[in-house]
Design a protein around this motif. Structure first.
Motif, mmCIF file in Angstrom:
data_model
loop_
_atom_site.group_PDB
_atom_site.id
_atom_site.type_symbol
_atom_site.label_atom_id
_atom_site.label_comp_id
_atom_site.label_asym_id
_atom_site.label_seq_id
_atom_site.Cartn_x
_atom_site.Cartn_y
_atom_site.Cartn_z
ATOM 1 N N LEU A 1 0.836 -1.202 0.000
ATOM 2 C CA LEU A 1 0.000 0.000 0.000
ATOM 3 C C LEU A 1 0.874 1.257 0.000
ATOM 4 C CD1 LEU A 1 -2.850 1.151 0.125
ATOM 5 C CD2 LEU A 1 -2.747 1.040 2.597
ATOM 6 N N GLN A 2 1.901 1.259 0.852
ATOM 7 C CA GLN A 2 2.784 2.425 0.941
ATOM 8 C C GLN A 2 3.428 2.743 -0.401
ATOM 9 O OE1 GLN A 2 5.376 0.885 3.918
ATOM 10 N NE2 GLN A 2 4.382 1.932 5.617
ATOM 11 N N SER A 3 3.826 1.688 -1.114
ATOM 12 C CA SER A 3 4.555 1.911 -2.351
ATOM 13 C C SER A 3 3.632 2.202 -3.520
ATOM 14 C CB SER A 3 5.406 0.682 -2.665
ATOM 15 O OG SER A 3 4.565 -0.428 -2.851
ATOM 16 N N GLY A 4 2.315 2.194 -3.297
ATOM 17 C CA GLY A 4 1.387 2.552 -4.355
ATOM 18 C C GLY A 4 1.030 1.414 -5.278
ATOM 19 N N GLU A 5 1.429 0.197 -4.918
ATOM 20 C CA GLU A 5 1.106 -0.960 -5.744
ATOM 21 C C GLU A 5 -0.402 -1.212 -5.758
ATOM 22 O OE1 GLU A 5 2.261 -5.595 -5.556
ATOM 23 O OE2 GLU A 5 3.679 -4.224 -4.627
ATOM 24 N N ILE A 6 -1.051 -0.887 -4.639
ATOM 25 C CA ILE A 6 -2.505 -1.027 -4.556
ATOM 26 C C ILE A 6 -3.119 0.302 -4.106
ATOM 27 C CG2 ILE A 6 -2.565 -3.519 -4.115
ATOM 28 C CD1 ILE A 6 -2.667 -2.894 -1.139
ATOM 29 N N ASP A 7 -4.405 0.500 -4.402
ATOM 30 C CA ASP A 7 -5.093 1.737 -4.005
ATOM 31 C C ASP A 7 -5.744 1.579 -2.637
ATOM 32 O OD1 ASP A 7 -4.618 2.871 -6.603
ATOM 33 O OD2 ASP A 7 -6.179 1.530 -7.328
ATOM 34 N N VAL A 8 -6.271 0.388 -2.390
ATOM 35 C CA VAL A 8 -6.932 0.100 -1.117
ATOM 36 C C VAL A 8 -6.430 -1.238 -0.623
ATOM 37 C CG1 VAL A 8 -9.145 -0.150 0.084
ATOM 38 C CG2 VAL A 8 -9.044 1.067 -2.085
ATOM 39 N N LEU A 9 -6.213 -1.324 0.690
ATOM 40 C CA LEU A 9 -5.895 -2.600 1.292
ATOM 41 C C LEU A 9 -7.143 -3.065 2.014
ATOM 42 C CD1 LEU A 9 -3.692 -4.704 2.136
ATOM 43 C CD2 LEU A 9 -3.425 -3.356 4.193
ATOM 44 N N SER A 10 -7.735 -4.154 1.546
ATOM 45 C CA SER A 10 -8.944 -4.654 2.182
ATOM 46 C C SER A 10 -8.670 -6.101 2.535
ATOM 47 C CB SER A 10 -10.120 -4.531 1.218
ATOM 48 O OG SER A 10 -11.287 -5.009 1.818
ATOM 49 N N ARG A 11 -8.014 -6.274 3.682
ATOM 50 C CA ARG A 11 -7.428 -7.588 3.955
ATOM 51 C C ARG A 11 -7.447 -7.848 5.443
ATOM 52 N NH1 ARG A 11 -3.739 -10.220 5.889
ATOM 53 N NH2 ARG A 11 -2.762 -11.987 4.892
ATOM 54 N N ASN A 12 -8.619 -8.110 6.004
ATOM 55 C CA ASN A 12 -8.821 -8.270 7.454
ATOM 56 C C ASN A 12 -7.639 -7.751 8.273
ATOM 57 O OD1 ASN A 12 -7.315 -10.409 6.563
ATOM 58 N ND2 ASN A 12 -8.301 -11.941 7.822
ATOM 59 N N THR A 13 -7.457 -6.451 8.216
ATOM 60 C CA THR A 13 -6.346 -5.793 8.887
ATOM 61 C C THR A 13 -6.846 -5.062 10.134
ATOM 62 O OG1 THR A 13 -5.190 -5.520 6.808
ATOM 63 C CG2 THR A 13 -4.571 -4.035 8.574
ATOM 64 N N THR A 14 -6.203 -5.349 11.271
ATOM 65 C CA THR A 14 -6.641 -4.749 12.527
ATOM 66 C C THR A 14 -6.173 -3.298 12.639
ATOM 67 O OG1 THR A 14 -6.426 -6.902 13.555
ATOM 68 C CG2 THR A 14 -6.638 -5.023 15.022
ATOM 69 N N TRP A 15 -7.105 -2.465 13.044
ATOM 70 C CA TRP A 15 -6.843 -1.040 13.251
ATOM 71 C C TRP A 15 -6.143 -0.867 14.594
ATOM 72 C CZ3 TRP A 15 -11.498 2.810 12.526
ATOM 73 C CH2 TRP A 15 -11.037 4.126 12.632
ATOM 74 N N THR A 16 -4.874 -0.430 14.570
ATOM 75 C CA THR A 16 -4.162 -0.162 15.828
ATOM 76 C C THR A 16 -3.514 1.212 15.750
ATOM 77 O OG1 THR A 16 -1.999 -0.976 15.123
ATOM 78 C CG2 THR A 16 -3.528 -2.617 16.040
ATOM 79 N N LEU A 17 -3.132 1.729 16.903
ATOM 80 C CA LEU A 17 -2.536 3.064 16.927
ATOM 81 C C LEU A 17 -1.227 3.106 16.129
ATOM 82 C CD1 LEU A 17 -2.379 5.554 19.787
ATOM 83 C CD2 LEU A 17 -0.288 5.076 18.556
ATOM 84 N N THR A 18 -0.363 2.132 16.367
ATOM 85 C CA THR A 18 0.938 2.139 15.687
ATOM 86 C C THR A 18 0.761 2.177 14.174
ATOM 87 O OG1 THR A 18 1.738 0.762 17.476
ATOM 88 C CG2 THR A 18 3.161 0.979 15.559
ATOM 89 N N ARG A 19 -0.137 1.298 13.687
ATOM 90 C CA ARG A 19 -0.325 1.227 12.242
ATOM 91 C C ARG A 19 -0.913 2.530 11.708
ATOM 92 N NH1 ARG A 19 -2.768 -4.896 11.796
ATOM 93 N NH2 ARG A 19 -0.799 -5.956 12.125
ATOM 94 N N ASP A 20 -1.846 3.103 12.491
ATOM 95 C CA ASP A 20 -2.498 4.329 12.049
ATOM 96 C C ASP A 20 -1.504 5.490 12.041
ATOM 97 O OD1 ASP A 20 -4.644 5.671 11.117
ATOM 98 O OD2 ASP A 20 -5.895 5.418 12.882
ATOM 99 N N ALA A 21 -0.636 5.521 13.078
ATOM 100 C CA ALA A 21 0.182 6.710 13.283
ATOM 101 C C ALA A 21 1.556 6.654 12.645
ATOM 102 C CB ALA A 21 0.333 6.965 14.785
ATOM 103 N N SER A 22 2.151 5.455 12.486
ATOM 104 C CA SER A 22 3.553 5.476 12.041
ATOM 105 C C SER A 22 3.793 4.820 10.695
ATOM 106 C CB SER A 22 4.445 4.831 13.098
ATOM 107 O OG SER A 22 4.212 3.455 13.154
ATOM 108 N N LEU A 23 2.772 4.258 10.065
ATOM 109 C CA LEU A 23 3.020 3.586 8.789
ATOM 110 C C LEU A 23 2.629 4.440 7.587
ATOM 111 C CD1 LEU A 23 1.879 -0.082 9.488
ATOM 112 C CD2 LEU A 23 4.088 0.972 9.823
ATOM 113 N N GLY A 24 2.148 5.664 7.848
ATOM 114 C CA GLY A 24 1.715 6.488 6.727
ATOM 115 C C GLY A 24 0.418 5.982 6.120
ATOM 116 N N LEU A 25 -0.439 5.398 6.974
ATOM 117 C CA LEU A 25 -1.681 4.806 6.483
ATOM 118 C C LEU A 25 -2.868 5.384 7.232
ATOM 119 C CD1 LEU A 25 -0.513 1.096 6.585
ATOM 120 C CD2 LEU A 25 -0.422 2.640 4.648
ATOM 121 N N ASN A 26 -4.040 5.262 6.652
ATOM 122 C CA ASN A 26 -5.275 5.661 7.320
ATOM 123 C C ASN A 26 -6.276 4.524 7.273
ATOM 124 O OD1 ASN A 26 -4.921 8.249 8.331
ATOM 125 N ND2 ASN A 26 -5.306 9.202 6.338
#
Lengths: 341, 395
Positions: A94-119
């Motif tokens: 997702l970060q590298s732009g290979e996909i537009d949306v990641l829809s892959r039973n992914t758990t919403w956590t603070l670390t992922r929200d805040a430090s991976l450049g993702l929403n």
């Protein structure tokens, strides 16, 4: 001289590549429209969530979420291409732009929200981590699992929750970490580990892959909160809003009683809420940069949230999962979408 | 004046016409371009990551990791840092690589020599081994060993039990763990003395052989000293070692030393696969030694074992070492396939779980690449030093 030309050409190509990498002018919506399809990251195969059949057609709740986004943009839920990703690969893709949306039973956590450049755009399935054990070991509660060996999938919140749970309860465990859910099932089936741990919905799916599903049982304990939902890159608010409101539109549609069956009739409804959702009144679509009838297209092509749930994971499907937390807030669950106005 | 001397004019060429000056300029430009593009690449990556809100830097190494690892050579638990997981993974990689290199070398030499055996059956068995093993992808072999090993092993409660000391089940091989009691210092000292004694015996024996031509049975005596001396000290000190014997507790065995099946499978696969290549290298090395050498050795009355050990192998080593180095490097790098079967090596623990939990792909991948590069360069360095030592010395 020939060498010099080669060198200069090489340098020019390099500079060109670097400059192109820097220019991120086009918005995600524009590039999706130009491309003519949505690029969506899903699991490598998890029944009920995203799984390809023998003809390569993907089905599942995460797949339907992508189709709903495509329906909102193109009015056609088929304009999606799916990229199967392991848990380890998903964020980089997702970060590298290979996909537009990641829809892959992914758990919403603070670390992922805040430090991976993702929403994280919302939750399309509320889940929790559980344990699958072989019946023969005679365990009925997670508190009896001291010293057991666990098969886990690498790069998941599962790995962290398990360590937290055992530390909090002063017990020991042995983690055996595999790359794909397929391998964790194999490890469990071959007896290398006593317990397979993952989100409860996944356990149901993985159990159905065992040669004798009745030989294993899911323990009653749920040791974590796992809100699963689609993810987009940071820095493109319009795209963030689109993916967010596609899911909200589906939840609102269920609340308003709009289904893929009755959506055409509902178009004539006098209810202003329904009119706004189906685009017969107001400019909701325009505000998101979508066609006015995006809500109609989503429900027509994919259905409301309840239809999507029941088709993929609900009672009657191989996963046979009750709505539970995933029922609407009006029906005892926590599925609650902001008003579409 | 210049006009009257064309030769003078030619030697004082303009700088841009002088090939040496031009070569220097172009090389300088090329180096500058390489550095500039490297810098641009890093700067661009950092800027892009910054603008997309991805955290950068190595601060994550101090954060608590919060996940478990099934096997670690140093104390580790989930409260320790990501920096610690790096070392756990690195040591596990080094362990399996080291074990693999030793086993592959021994097995490879045996097969390589067997391939040249005058015994038809032995030679053909070695040939089949080489042709079969080196033509099957390593990953498949790892899977084969892992599942072949696992599927046929009993569950912990039905373990294979050897005298109540050694247990084998699908969770691993459990061995008694020696625990040093007070007085163990004497045994340790005896081991050190025994090693020193062996070194001295070797030197003296060599000197005696040089002087008188008499051969001293160095190997037999060395083995006797190495075993006998510590054993005597052990008995004299009253047996200062107790054994931590594995015991079935709950789901699994506790205590003792454990070798997990993932390590065993990876070790077998890496050793057996690499040995097939080493065997061919050994064969080519031996065949490179002129037959005249063997004949000369035999003419001197050396037995065939001695001919091989003293005449052929030392000369073959010159040919063997460089490609052998490559095989060692391959083995170390191939150990990263561990991630496929859940052995917690550097790639699985650090580039897998740690990368995913922190999301700092650039840093983690850079560190992992740095580690493999360093290991490879070190192996290469040591092998080159050894190569120089065994190289043909022209006097």
């Amino acid at each position: 001289m020939k060498k010099l030309i080669t060198l200069a050409a090489g340098a020019a190509t390099l500079i060109g590549t670097l400059a192109a990498g820097n220019a991120m002018a086009a918005t995600t919506l524009e590039s999706v429209k130009d491309r003519g399809h949505l690029q969506c990251g899903v699991t490598t195969g998890l029944p009920g969530f995203s799984q390809p059949d023998d003809k390569g057609n993907w089905t599942g709740i995460d797949v339907d979420t992508c189709r709903a986004v495509a329906a909102a943009i193109f009015g056609d839920g088929a304009k999606v291409q799916f990229t199967p990703l392991t848990a380890k690969e998903r964020f980089t893709a997702l970060q590298s732009g290979e996909i537009d949306v990641l829809s892959r039973n992914t758990t919403w956590t603070l670390t992922r929200d805040a430090s991976l450049g993702l929403n994280f755009t919302g939750t399309n399935y509320y889940d929790g981590q559980g344990f699958l054990v072989r019946k023969e070991i005679g365990v009925s509660d997670a508190s009896e699992l001291d010293g057991a060996t666990f098969c886990i999938q690498a790069g998941t919140t599962t790995e962290l929750n398990l360590a937290d749970y055992f530390r909090a309860n002063d017990m020991e465990f042995k983690p055996l970490v595999f790359d794909t859910s397929e391998q964790t099932v194999q490890g469990f089936a071959s007896g290398r580990c006593d317990v397979l741990t993952s989100d409860r919905s996944q356990l149901a799916a993985l159990r159905s892959k065992l040669s004798d599903p009745s030989s294993a049982v899911i323990l009653p304990n749920t040791i974590s909160k796992e809100p699963l939902g689609p993810v987009v890159r940071q820095g493109d608010d319009q795209w963030f809003n689109i993916v967010k409101w596609v899911l909200f539109a589906q939840i609102n549609a269920e609340e308003l009683g709009i289904t893929s069956e009755n959506v055409d009739k509902m178009k004539e409804s006098d209810n202003p809420n329904i009119q706004r959702l189906l685009g017969t009144d107001g400019d909701m679509g325009e505000k998101l940069g979508l066609p006015a009838e995006f809500g109609y297209d989503i429900v027509k092509e994919v259905g409301n949230y309840g239809e999507m749930y029941n088709r993929n994971v609900g009672p009657g499907t191989p996963l046979d999962l009750e709505r539970g937390l995933n029922a609407l807030w009006t029906e005892g669950g926590i599925m609650y979408a902001p008003p579409l106005r | 004046m210049n006009d009257s001397n064309p030769h003078y004019e030619q030697t004082r060429r303009k700088p841009w016409n002088d090939p040496r000056v031009r070569a220097l300029i172009f090389q300088a430009v090329a180096i500058a371009a390489v550095f500039w593009s490297g810098w641009a690449l890093i700067d661009n990556t950092l800027a892009n990551m910054e603008s997309r809100g991805i955290s950068t830097g190595f601060d994550f190494l101090n954060q608590s990791a919060g996940f478990g690892i099934i096997m670690s050579l140093i104390p580790y638990d989930a409260t320790m840092s990501y920096g610690r997981t790096f070392w756990v993974g690195l040591l596990n990689t080094l362990l399996v690589s080291g074990m693999g290199i030793i086993a592959a070398t021994v097995l490879g030499f045996i097969i390589g020599v067997a391939r040249l055996s005058s015994n038809w059956l032995i030679a053909k068995i070695a040939l089949v081994y080489v042709e079969v093993i080196r033509n099957i992808p390593l990953l498949l072999q790892i899977f084969f060993w892992y599942f072949a090993v696992l599927r046929n092993l009993p569950s912990p409660r039905q373990s294979v039990d050897v005298g109540g000391l050694l247990f084998l089940n699908n969770r691993g091989l459990y061995l008694p763990d020696p625990v040093a009691e007070p007085g163990f210092g004497w045994v340790a000292a005896a081991i050190v003395i025994a090693i020193a004694a062996v070194v001295i015996i070797r030197i003296l024996a060599k000197r005696r052989q040089m002087a008188t031509g008499k051969i001293f049975p160095t190997v037999k005596v060395s083995v006797a000293v190495l075993i006998g001396l510590p054993l005597l000290a052990y008995l004299a000190a009253g047996g200062p070692i107790s054994w931590d014997i594995p015991e079935l507790k709950g789901f699994n065995f506790g205590g003792g030393i454990t070798m997990i099946p993932e390590l065993a499978a990876l070790w077998f696969a890496l050793s057996i696969y690499t040995a097939s290549f080493i065997a061919e290298i050994v064969r080519s090395g031996i065949m490179a030694v002129s037959k005249g050498q063997t004949e000369a050795a035999q003419a001197l009355g050396l037995k065939s074992g001695m001919t091989l050990r003293l005449v052929v192998i030392p000369q073959a080593m010159r040919v063997i070492i460089p490609p052998l180095t490559s095989q060692y490097l391959n083995l170390v790098k191939n150990s990263s396939l561990a991630t496929a079967i859940g052995y917690p090596d550097l790639v699985s623990v650090f580039m897998g779980t740690t990368l995913n939990q922190t999301g700092q792909a650039v840093e983690v991948v850079a560190m992992t690449m740095g580690v493999y590069l360093t290991i490879s360069l070190l192996i290469s360095l040591f092998m080159n030093i050894y190569n120089r030592a065994v190289a043909l010395k022209e006097r």
